[in-house]
Enzyme design. Sequence first.
Site, PDB file in Angstrom:
ATOM      1  N   HIS A 281       0.879  -1.187   0.000  1.00 59.20           N
ATOM      2  CA  HIS A 281       0.000   0.000   0.000  1.00 59.20           C
ATOM      3  C   HIS A 281       0.908   1.226   0.000  1.00 59.20           C
ATOM      4  O   HIS A 281       1.682   1.415  -0.927  1.00 59.20           O
ATOM      5  CB  HIS A 281      -0.947  -0.121   1.202  1.00 59.20           C
ATOM      6  CG  HIS A 281      -2.050   0.879   1.266  1.00 59.20           C
ATOM      7  ND1 HIS A 281      -2.435   1.655   0.209  1.00 59.20           N
ATOM      8  CD2 HIS A 281      -2.899   1.223   2.292  1.00 59.20           C
ATOM      9  CE1 HIS A 281      -3.444   2.434   0.570  1.00 59.20           C
ATOM     10  NE2 HIS A 281      -3.740   2.193   1.834  1.00 59.20           N
ATOM     11  N   HIS A 320      -2.383  -1.863  -9.912  1.00 61.05           N
ATOM     12  CA  HIS A 320      -3.339  -1.264  -8.991  1.00 61.05           C
ATOM     13  C   HIS A 320      -4.593  -2.099  -8.991  1.00 61.05           C
ATOM     14  O   HIS A 320      -4.995  -2.619 -10.031  1.00 61.05           O
ATOM     15  CB  HIS A 320      -3.667   0.178  -9.415  1.00 61.05           C
ATOM     16  CG  HIS A 320      -4.282   0.966  -8.313  1.00 61.05           C
ATOM     17  ND1 HIS A 320      -5.631   0.920  -8.041  1.00 61.05           N
ATOM     18  CD2 HIS A 320      -3.728   1.775  -7.389  1.00 61.05           C
ATOM     19  CE1 HIS A 320      -5.879   1.691  -7.000  1.00 61.05           C
ATOM     20  NE2 HIS A 320      -4.749   2.219  -6.577  1.00 61.05           N
ATOM     21  N   ASP A 376       2.728   5.677  -6.803  1.00 56.91           N
ATOM     22  CA  ASP A 376       3.982   5.583  -6.058  1.00 56.91           C
ATOM     23  C   ASP A 376       5.227   5.506  -6.938  1.00 56.91           C
ATOM     24  O   ASP A 376       6.340   5.588  -6.428  1.00 56.91           O
ATOM     25  CB  ASP A 376       3.955   4.336  -5.162  1.00 56.91           C
ATOM     26  CG  ASP A 376       3.011   4.531  -4.002  1.00 56.91           C
ATOM     27  OD1 ASP A 376       2.983   5.646  -3.470  1.00 56.91           O
ATOM     28  OD2 ASP A 376       2.311   3.580  -3.640  1.00 56.91           O
TER      29      ASP A 376
HETATM   30  N1  ACO Z   1       4.671  -6.715 -10.665  1.00 54.68           N
HETATM   31  C1  ACO Z   1       4.529  -7.899 -11.277  1.00 54.68           C
HETATM   32  N2  ACO Z   1       3.382  -8.583 -11.362  1.00 54.68           N
HETATM   33  C2  ACO Z   1       2.310  -8.025 -10.778  1.00 54.68           C
HETATM   34  C3  ACO Z   1       2.370  -6.782 -10.131  1.00 54.68           C
HETATM   35  C4  ACO Z   1       3.605  -6.111 -10.096  1.00 54.68           C
HETATM   36  N3  ACO Z   1       3.734  -4.922  -9.506  1.00 54.68           N
HETATM   37  N4  ACO Z   1       1.147  -6.469  -9.656  1.00 54.68           N
HETATM   38  C5  ACO Z   1       0.347  -7.468  -9.984  1.00 54.68           C
HETATM   39  N5  ACO Z   1       1.052  -8.417 -10.666  1.00 54.68           N
HETATM   40  C6  ACO Z   1       0.537  -9.639 -11.222  1.00 54.68           C
HETATM   41  C7  ACO Z   1       0.375 -10.727 -10.167  1.00 54.68           C
HETATM   42  O1  ACO Z   1       1.522 -11.525 -10.039  1.00 54.68           O
HETATM   43  C8  ACO Z   1      -0.810 -11.490 -10.709  1.00 54.68           C
HETATM   44  O2  ACO Z   1      -0.352 -12.302 -11.771  1.00 54.68           O
HETATM   45  P1  ACO Z   1      -1.024 -13.740 -12.082  1.00 54.68           P
HETATM   46  O3  ACO Z   1      -2.477 -13.466 -12.304  1.00 54.68           O
HETATM   47  O4  ACO Z   1      -0.295 -14.197 -13.287  1.00 54.68           O
HETATM   48  O5  ACO Z   1      -0.787 -14.552 -10.845  1.00 54.68           O
HETATM   49  C9  ACO Z   1      -1.684 -10.402 -11.335  1.00 54.68           C
HETATM   50  O6  ACO Z   1      -0.779  -9.360 -11.721  1.00 54.68           O
HETATM   51  C10 ACO Z   1      -2.740  -9.840 -10.403  1.00 54.68           C
HETATM   52  O7  ACO Z   1      -2.076  -9.447  -9.208  1.00 54.68           O
HETATM   53  P2  ACO Z   1      -2.812  -9.292  -7.831  1.00 54.68           P
HETATM   54  O8  ACO Z   1      -1.820  -9.255  -6.719  1.00 54.68           O
HETATM   55  O9  ACO Z   1      -3.917 -10.308  -7.741  1.00 54.68           O
HETATM   56  O10 ACO Z   1      -3.495  -7.882  -8.033  1.00 54.68           O
HETATM   57  P3  ACO Z   1      -4.118  -7.030  -6.905  1.00 54.68           P
HETATM   58  O11 ACO Z   1      -5.149  -6.202  -7.541  1.00 54.68           O
HETATM   59  O12 ACO Z   1      -4.518  -7.890  -5.747  1.00 54.68           O
HETATM   60  O13 ACO Z   1      -2.875  -6.175  -6.373  1.00 54.68           O
HETATM   61  C11 ACO Z   1      -1.326  -4.448  -6.021  1.00 54.68           C
HETATM   62  C12 ACO Z   1      -2.714  -4.825  -6.594  1.00 54.68           C
HETATM   63  C13 ACO Z   1      -1.224  -4.940  -4.586  1.00 54.68           C
HETATM   64  C14 ACO Z   1      -1.200  -2.940  -6.019  1.00 54.68           C
HETATM   65  C15 ACO Z   1      -0.250  -5.118  -6.920  1.00 54.68           C
HETATM   66  O14 ACO Z   1      -0.357  -4.662  -8.249  1.00 54.68           O
HETATM   67  C16 ACO Z   1       1.164  -4.877  -6.388  1.00 54.68           C
HETATM   68  O15 ACO Z   1       1.629  -5.638  -5.523  1.00 54.68           O
HETATM   69  N6  ACO Z   1       1.882  -3.818  -6.891  1.00 54.68           N
HETATM   70  C17 ACO Z   1       3.198  -3.508  -6.413  1.00 54.68           C
HETATM   71  C18 ACO Z   1       3.103  -2.734  -5.128  1.00 54.68           C
HETATM   72  C19 ACO Z   1       2.618  -1.310  -5.355  1.00 54.68           C
HETATM   73  O16 ACO Z   1       3.106  -0.589  -6.213  1.00 54.68           O
HETATM   74  N7  ACO Z   1       1.648  -0.895  -4.516  1.00 54.68           N
HETATM   75  C20 ACO Z   1       1.121   0.448  -4.542  1.00 54.68           C
HETATM   76  C21 ACO Z   1      -0.292   0.449  -5.017  1.00 54.68           C
HETATM   77  S1  ACO Z   1      -0.911   2.094  -5.083  1.00 54.68           S
HETATM   78  C22 ACO Z   1      -1.296   2.483  -3.493  1.00 54.68           C
HETATM   79  O17 ACO Z   1      -1.508   1.667  -2.644  1.00 54.68           O
HETATM   80  C23 ACO Z   1      -1.350   3.875  -3.154  1.00 54.68           C
END
Ligand code: ACO
Length: 436
Positions: A281, A320, A376
């Site tokens: 987050h 996201h 971010d």
């Molecule tokens: N890098 C690589 N792969 C990713 C990323 C990433 N940053 N984000 C999602 N994926 C992939 C996952 O591995 C998954 O792949 P799969 O379906 O082949 O298994 C798919 O995309 C879906 O990912 P989830 O984790 O289910 O997506 P969710 O919507 O739950 O997560 C999140 C969103 C937590 C923001 C995620 O994209 C992430 O971890 N990003 C990196 C951390 C980040 O930048 N967070 C800031 C968010 S903005 C904020 O909070 C203000």
Amino acid sequence: MTIVKPAPKARASTETRTLTIRDDSTGETYVLPVEDGAIKASDLAKIPGGSDGAGLLTYDPGFMATAAVKSAITYIDGDRGILRYRGYPIEELAERCSFLEIAHLLLGGELPAEEELARWQDEITHHTFIHENIKKFIDGFRHDAHPMGILMSTVAALSTFYPEAKRIADERARRSQIVRLIAKMPTIAAFAYRHAAGLPYVYPDNDLSYTGNFLNMMWKTTELKYDPDPVLERALEVLFILHADHEQNCSTSTVRVVGSSRSDPYSAVAAGIGALYGPLHGGANEQVLRMLEDIGSVDRIPEHIERVKKGELRLMGFGHRIYKSYDPRAKLIKTIADDVFAVTRRSPLLDIALELEKIALEDEYFVSHKLYPNVDFYSGLIYQAMGFPVEMFTSLFAIGRTPGWLAQWEEGLLDPDQRIARPRQIYTGADLRHVD
Ligand code: ACO
């Protein structure tokens, strides 16, 4: 056929939509009303056949498809990259408003008129000081304590300084705590930094703007009066605006959940800070910087991308839960970066970030997973160029998000539909057994 009757509608709707569900185990058919694009989980629960003999539940880890509140504060259309506070597009607000105007908008529903704004600014400005005992409290933390840990605990401790905060049904008492929290958050965040840096605390300067005063408390040394750079002051102000609310995200939902048990707003916001702290987050901007530093040079990007695609790492600052075309805040932040780098030294990590973004946006993995830079990705580079240590980044997010947390907390309290938050579970443990 069993009809699950619709609840009385708050607003008249021209069309009635229903959803028909057939339970194949009984042959029974159920008609559920659809309101505002949602069926009520309580209507679903009237259908028998849940795991513990009760009604049917929805299983929704991470609340991917569950609306737990109705809210009039922030509108997001993730597919089209739209973000609005109280109906106003974020792009217009970021260009034309101050952070305190946005706080007023989020909390009260309207942008303040000139006189209202002057009163509101005055009120916030006169609550920026913290009790001297809070300083002693901060002094007690280890020299290397993370600023978010200090911020979270100190905000929680504020509830002990303002016992009337418990009177959450009293509008005036609520308003006092809202003002205090918005006013004191920068002071606590700056004091947490000065404590870690071994520097003396700098008291608020009420002649400066909200953001200018925060910069003063962060950076003032021996000069008689701190004079913030107007470009950096405005850039930080816009960053606060872009972070001010984002509807039911992890930290805001936490604030609402804690608030639903009727605890005081300091405790609810402290819990929200805890949720924001996590690397998935608000902690992500800190992780982005660390990731760029780890990559170290542009030629090492392909190797990093490969590791991400193998699932060994996540590309921090990408992806996201809601935005699936682009994050409008990331777009605005990229333009701020240009203004900031014109004043400060250009970050050597910027080249790595730009190249990483370019490669990721063309790569099949990121395209097919709809992964775009989020808020971010660039904010950390800007904060770093302004001189903020990496550990401070999430505290900056917390300052910006405070009005949103409070607006959502109060909306939840005043919503007659809301109850104490209490999700259900599907029990998967041992069946009844006895101690031998
Ligand atoms: N890098 C690589 N792969 C990713 C990323 C990433 N940053 N984000 C999602 N994926 C992939 C996952 O591995 C998954 O792949 P799969 O379906 O082949 O298994 C798919 O995309 C879906 O990912 P989830 O984790 O289910 O997506 P969710 O919507 O739950 O997560 C999140 C969103 C937590 C923001 C995620 O994209 C992430 O971890 N990003 C990196 C951390 C980040 O930048 N967070 C800031 C968010 S903005 C904020 O909070 C203000």
